[in-house]
Design a protein around this motif. Structure first.
Motif, mmCIF file in Angstrom:
data_model
loop_
_atom_site.group_PDB
_atom_site.id
_atom_site.type_symbol
_atom_site.label_atom_id
_atom_site.label_comp_id
_atom_site.label_asym_id
_atom_site.label_seq_id
_atom_site.Cartn_x
_atom_site.Cartn_y
_atom_site.Cartn_z
ATOM 1 N N LEU A 1 -0.130 -2.651 -0.912
ATOM 2 C CA LEU A 1 -1.308 -2.123 -0.258
ATOM 3 C C LEU A 1 -1.724 -3.038 0.886
ATOM 4 O O LEU A 1 -1.622 -4.261 0.785
ATOM 5 C CB LEU A 1 -2.444 -2.030 -1.272
ATOM 6 C CG LEU A 1 -3.551 -0.993 -1.065
ATOM 7 C CD1 LEU A 1 -2.980 0.421 -1.096
ATOM 8 C CD2 LEU A 1 -4.618 -1.165 -2.139
ATOM 9 N N VAL B 1 -5.172 -3.483 3.516
ATOM 10 C CA VAL B 1 -6.558 -3.046 3.587
ATOM 11 C C VAL B 1 -7.243 -3.734 4.760
ATOM 12 O O VAL B 1 -6.987 -4.912 5.040
ATOM 13 C CB VAL B 1 -7.306 -3.384 2.274
ATOM 14 C CG1 VAL B 1 -8.791 -3.073 2.402
ATOM 15 C CG2 VAL B 1 -6.710 -2.617 1.106
ATOM 16 N N ILE C 1 -7.465 2.018 4.236
ATOM 17 C CA ILE C 1 -6.506 1.706 3.173
ATOM 18 C C ILE C 1 -5.150 2.246 3.603
ATOM 19 O O ILE C 1 -5.029 3.430 3.951
ATOM 20 C CB ILE C 1 -6.935 2.332 1.837
ATOM 21 C CG1 ILE C 1 -8.345 1.864 1.446
ATOM 22 C CG2 ILE C 1 -5.936 1.989 0.741
ATOM 23 C CD1 ILE C 1 -8.933 2.622 0.275
ATOM 24 N N LEU D 1 -12.184 1.570 -4.160
ATOM 25 C CA LEU D 1 -11.366 0.379 -4.350
ATOM 26 C C LEU D 1 -12.260 -0.835 -4.169
ATOM 27 O O LEU D 1 -12.747 -1.096 -3.061
ATOM 28 C CB LEU D 1 -10.219 0.353 -3.340
ATOM 29 C CG LEU D 1 -9.260 -0.849 -3.418
ATOM 30 C CD1 LEU D 1 -8.421 -0.783 -4.692
ATOM 31 C CD2 LEU D 1 -8.363 -0.903 -2.188
#
Length: 364
Positions: A211, A213, A232, A275
């Motif tokens: 991931l 971000v 994201i 998140l």
């Protein structure tokens, strides 16, 4: 104006050669920024390079932090006509593959820092919402910034001590911004401001194994936001970015305006689970090492025809309230993943949500 190599590309935005920008505002700039960090968080480096066409200056800096020290090599010189000449003193930036791969070199110099570092993008670039801010009726910010996450390879050397960027990934991020933002020396614009200085800014690009971000907010004294971006991303081959609303919970270290800890929550705008990202600062990097707010080597300040300089900071001996602009390399946790990222903060003046009421009052 002379014709230069950049004029051979189909990129013109004005009826003039590329070395002449569309505005006469002295504060027009075009700048690269990079950061990178060791897998264990024990080494951090930052790079900045800028061109200031209406000031006739270009400058660059490379700074590396480890074991409580922050070493710096920096350079400044006259900006020539060729805007593709991205080398200042010993520091060079080369675009190998646009939006995919860039190369940063620091040639041997008197200040003991050398590097050959290749930035390879992990995910697509993010165009943040346009920045625009007035002081009274005068635009003081009018610019675009692109942010991108990546992985570094190559080597870095300080006084003969070498780090090979291999094995576990050395992550990082970069941005490229251009437009109008205060640069160079003082820029008197007639009547003095009616309000005391105030600027509250966070910027947090974060890397997880699966991931990437970005969260960034800019707020007025009462906490009203005038700029926000939350994104994201999945690493390549994914090509999509999920936009998100940003919520922040910040705790400041007593006696400072530096972070003690933070939780940043991104809630996808199209629906989905929020998140929540927990930040645990590991290393504080002084942005003055890259020219941000540095009185002599600040961005766009004329230093000389071909000036090169270096310095070292012992971070524990630096006064936090004299170093408001920092990036804090942080261990980050979210959704069962652990990663690394930076939380950049610049908090000047009052900010009610943080409990700051004056120009420089610290956290209790």
């Amino acid at each position: 104006m002379p014709i230069t190599p950049a004029d051979d590309y189909l990129i013109h935005q004005t009826p003039y050669p590329v070395d002449r920008v569309a505005t006469s505002d002295r504060n027009f700039y075009d700048r690269y920024f990079f950061n990178g960090y060791a897998p264990g968080g024990d080494v951090y480096f930052g790079v900045a390079m800028g061109q200031y066409p209406n000031l006739g200056v270009t400058d660059a800096a490379f700074s590396v932090a480890f074991e409580g020290r922050q070493r710096v090599v920096r350079a400044s010189q006259r900006l020539g006509a060729d805007r593709l000449a991205t080398a200042v003193g010993p520091i060079r930036v080369e675009v190998v593959r646009p939006l995919r791969e860039l190369l940063v070199r620091v040639e041997p110099n008197a200040y003991g820092i050398e590097a050959e570092l290749r930035f390879t993008a992990r995910a697509i670039p993010v165009e943040e919402p346009h920045f625009f801010r007035l002081a009274g009726n005068v635009p003081v910010m009018d610019y675009t910034r692109m942010t991108q996450h990546g992985t570094w390879s190559g080597w870095l050397r300080v006084d003969g001590r070498e780090w090979r960027l291999e094995g576990a990934p050395w992550w990082g991020s970069r941005d490229h911004s251009w437009g109008i933002r205060p640069v160079g020396g003082r820029d008197p614009r007639g009547a003095p401001p009616q309000e005391p200085p105030q600027f509250f800014w966070n910027w947090a690009p974060v890397n997880f194994p699966d991931l990437c971000v970005l969260a960034t907010v800019s707020e007025l004294a009462d906490g009203t936001r005038w700029h926000e971006s939350g994104v994201i991303l999945r690493p390549f081959p994914a090509e999509e970015a999920v936009e998100a609303e940003v919520a922040t919970q910040l705790r400041f270290r007593s006696g400072t305006r530096w972070l003690q800890s933070a939780v940043v929550t991104l809630t996808p705008k199209g629906g989905g689970e929020p998140l929540a990202i927990e930040f645990e600062p590991l290393t504080t990097f002084l942005m003055k090492g890259l020219g941000y707010g540095e009185p002599t080597w600040g961005h766009g300040i004329w230093v000389g025809e071909a000036a090169v300089d270096g310095t070292e900071y012992e971070v524990a001996k630096e006064q936090p309230l004299q170093n408001l602009h920092v990036q804090q390399l942080s261990r980050v946790r979210a959704g069962g993943q652990e990663g690394l990222g930076v939380f950049e903060i610049l908090a000047v003046g009052p900010h009610a949500p943080s409990g700051f009421r004056e120009l420089l009052d610290p956290a209790p």
